[in-house]
Design a protein around this motif. Sequence first.
Motif: not given
Length: 261
Positions: A202, A252-257
């Motif tokens: 992350t 998962s949130l860290s992979r959001l644009p």
Amino acid sequence: MDDFMLRALVAGLGVALVAGPLGVFVVWRRMAYFGDTLAHSALLGVALGFLLGINLNLAVVVVAVTIALLLLGLQNSPQLASDTLLGILAHSALSLGLVVMAFQEDVRVDLMGYLFGDILAVSAIDLLWVWGGGVTALLLLVMIWRPLLALTVHEELARVEGVAVTRVQLVFMLMIALVIAVSMKIVGVLLITSMMIIPAATARRFSRTPEQMAGVAAATGAIAVLLGLAGSWYWDTPAGPSVVVAAALLFSLSRLPIPRG
């Protein structure tokens, strides 16, 4: 806040603060499966600890270090690939641990607690092990930070520049074994590696230097502990797995644009 929840929080934060920075190197060196192998061997350490009547954390460290040294020696074998050796050692150690436990009929073992953790049952002695072992591992990491970073970037170049590669690798393995031993009661032998690799993965997106990544990984692990324990408190879910789920959500949130202005 109840005493057991306060102890769980202190223990979880202790694990997060050391597992994050250590996990940075586990991610960079692609050693997640290696961490799993040492974690699986922890159950054999528990079984031998009961059999020989010695401290369980000490037994786990000894077994994990033995497995690490065995792997280091077998890696020079040209017949077997590293992932094959890791698979053999991981599942053999886990199965042997279960078999040794089965022979001890007079010992009652909370197997689920060791496999998936029982953070809400952490005692004051466990806290001493977590923070004592965690601080020791962090001090060792600070001492070998530069040589470990050098051999992670380019092992052959580091060797030419005089880095004691084998000694640094051994110390790094010892730190992983120590963290696994002290984390066993927090998230269990099957989930320990997740507390090293998920916060580090992350942090990778938000960091520009190795030091930043270590700090962000520790902070991410701490937030996951807070969210996981809060979720366990409100929804009565298993605490250790809830912490791992919280870490996975943060990843998962860290992979959001990221929106650009």
